[in-house]
Design a protein around this motif. Structure first.
Motif, PDB file in Angstrom:
ATOM      1  N   ASP A 194     -55.885   7.739  -6.685  1.00  0.00           N
ATOM      2  CA  ASP A 194     -56.842   8.217  -7.698  1.00  0.00           C
ATOM      3  C   ASP A 194     -56.114   8.553  -8.995  1.00  0.00           C
ATOM      4  N   ARG A 195     -55.064   9.375  -8.867  1.00  0.00           N
ATOM      5  CA  ARG A 195     -54.345   9.814 -10.064  1.00  0.00           C
ATOM      6  C   ARG A 195     -53.824   8.626 -10.854  1.00  0.00           C
ATOM      7  N   GLU A 196     -53.268   7.683 -10.114  1.00  0.00           N
ATOM      8  CA  GLU A 196     -52.617   6.549 -10.762  1.00  0.00           C
ATOM      9  C   GLU A 196     -53.639   5.704 -11.552  1.00  0.00           C
ATOM     10  N   ASN A 256     -54.673  17.541 -20.280  1.00  0.00           N
ATOM     11  CA  ASN A 256     -54.071  17.766 -18.963  1.00  0.00           C
ATOM     12  C   ASN A 256     -54.987  18.631 -18.115  1.00  0.00           C
ATOM     13  N   ALA A 274     -55.026   7.732 -14.589  1.00  0.00           N
ATOM     14  CA  ALA A 274     -54.053   7.961 -15.662  1.00  0.00           C
ATOM     15  C   ALA A 274     -54.045   6.800 -16.654  1.00  0.00           C
ATOM     16  N   ASP A 299     -50.980  18.854 -10.620  1.00  0.00           N
ATOM     17  CA  ASP A 299     -51.210  18.713 -12.073  1.00  0.00           C
ATOM     18  C   ASP A 299     -51.374  17.236 -12.392  1.00  0.00           C
ATOM     19  N   TRP A 300     -52.361  16.913 -13.181  1.00  0.00           N
ATOM     20  CA  TRP A 300     -52.589  15.518 -13.567  1.00  0.00           C
ATOM     21  C   TRP A 300     -52.582  15.421 -15.096  1.00  0.00           C
ATOM     22  N   ALA A 335     -61.412  13.567 -13.456  1.00  0.00           N
ATOM     23  CA  ALA A 335     -61.441  13.885 -12.021  1.00  0.00           C
ATOM     24  C   ALA A 335     -62.885  14.065 -11.549  1.00  0.00           C
ATOM     25  N   CYS A 382     -55.527  20.342 -13.780  1.00  0.00           N
ATOM     26  CA  CYS A 382     -54.985  20.506 -12.438  1.00  0.00           C
ATOM     27  C   CYS A 382     -56.133  20.387 -11.446  1.00  0.00           C
ATOM     28  N   GLU A 416     -52.966  10.070  -4.741  1.00  0.00           N
ATOM     29  CA  GLU A 416     -52.089   9.430  -5.713  1.00  0.00           C
ATOM     30  C   GLU A 416     -52.718   8.121  -6.225  1.00  0.00           C
TER      31      GLU A 416
END
Ligand code: FES
Ligand SMILES: [Fe+2]
Length: 362
Positions: free
Chosen positions: A314-316, A276, A319, A176-177, A184, A278, A312
């Motif tokens: 990428d997510r970081e 949000n 975000a 989940d992001w 994404a 996923c 992570e």
């Protein structure tokens, strides 16, 4: 053709006022919870147990209840009791139906009210009162058809060979992001970030740090690829839209990655709500026989944690983005994939909105 007389013009039926075309703002707002008329992965299959507790989740802004009957079949329905609209996910899985915990109303897998125990014979009994979503399981994930008012019947979806064909081996990575789903996809259509953001990874340190990109049409989308560099780094992405929306890409493995072809990612990103999402990233490899076992062992013992680390990263970084920041962007040639993706999604959304508007369904 002769000019129309004044009488003819007076008697001509008035042209119905054309529905106003959807505005850019409406299109962007619509896109925030995802395109309709597609299959979207909503959850890994293993999260829902046979005969187990119903599970409440939100996808594309819609509250859903997921449950498996006593035979293991998956059911996805609107998470609202037809009586007082409390979540059915707080109810009980009776094996072949859900029973609401509030007043005991029972609902079948087709959405029909099977029993109103407090008032037998009540007109609610026998009614198809709970929206039921077409669902199927593919490669360890539950996929659901989200159709708009004009497309309740699902279209066929031919899933990519990388996640279904026996000559490939894959692992599903789900997370989940906290960000809008489109970030994404933008990221996946931006191969050049691999050379920088992931420069310290075991697979993306090679090749040129400068590149020129070209796009190439396919029957269901397009390739965005480096001109003159292939199989060196994260050199291309492909957007596919053939019943579901996803991105394919490949990254070559170093010898330490074990036997087999390039490492592939088949990436889906599903909106949870406007803010949000996923991600479903199947890590794939064309590999068979003993090499398959070797790779699967290597992946579990050594490679998987590195992949989570890359994800992570990428997510970081993503975000840190927020809706509205696009107005500060100054894009350059490497962003042609992102630009084309955004334009494509907007076109699709505009068409869905216009069709709904024309049919009076908005
Ligand atoms: S709200 Fe579900 S039975 Fe009353
Ligand atoms: Fe990345």
């Amino acid at each position: 053709m002769s000019a129309a007389t004044v009488e003819q013009l007076r008697s001509a039926p008035a042209t119905p006022a054309a529905a106003a075309a959807p505005t850019d703002q409406q299109v962007q707002q619509y896109l925030r919870t995802g395109l309709r008329n597609r299959w979207w992965p909503i959850l890994p299959s293993r999260f829902v147990e046979t005969g187990g507790k119903p599970l409440g989740i939100t996808r594309l802004g819609e509250p859903l209840v997921l449950w498996r009957d006593s035979k293991g079949a998956i059911h996805v329905q609107a998470d609202r009791c037809p009586h007082r609209a409390v979540p059915l996910s707080r109810g009980i899985n009776e094996g072949d139906r859900l029973r609401c915990n509030y007043h005991g109303v029972e609902v079948g897998p087709d959405g029909k009210v099977l029993s109103v125990p407090g008032q037998p014979g009540c007109p609610l009994e026998g009614k198809l009162a709970v929206k039921t979503y077409p669902a199927q399981e593919i490669a360890g994930a539950i996929f659901v058809w989200f159709g708009d008012a004009l497309h309740q019947e699902p279209e066929a979806f031919d899933p990519p060979a990388e996640i279904t064909a026996p000559e490939y081996s894959s692992f599903l990575c789900y997370a989940d992001w906290e960000m809008p789903w489109r970030y994404a996809f933008d990221n996946l259509m931006d191969p050049m970030h691999g050379t920088f953001l992931h420069a310290n990874s075991h697979t993306m340190y090679q090749g040129e740090t400068q590149a020129h990109f070209v796009t190439r049409d396919t029957p269901y989308g397009f390739f965005f690829e480096k001109a003159g560099q292939r199989d060196v780094n994260f050199d291309w992405s492909e957007l596919v839209d053939n019943g579901a929306l996803y991105v394919r890409l490949e990254i070559p493995y170093p010898p330490a990655g074990g036997p087999g072809g390039n490492f592939g990612i088949t990436g889906f990103g599903t909106p949870i709500d406007e803010d949000n999402m996923c991600v479903f990233f199947w890590r794939t490899r064309k590999v068979s026989g003993w090499q398959r076992d070797t790779w699967r062992f290597l992946y579990k013992t050594n490679i998987e944690k590195r992949h989570w680390h890359v994800l992570e990263q990428d997510r970081e970084i993503l975000a840190g983005l927020k809706p509205g920041l696009e107005k500060y962007e100054m894009l350059y040639q490497h962003d042609a994939g992102v630009i084309r993706l955004r334009r494509y999604l907007a076109q699709q959304a505009r068409k869905q909105l216009a069709d709904l508007q024309a049919a009076g369904k908005l």
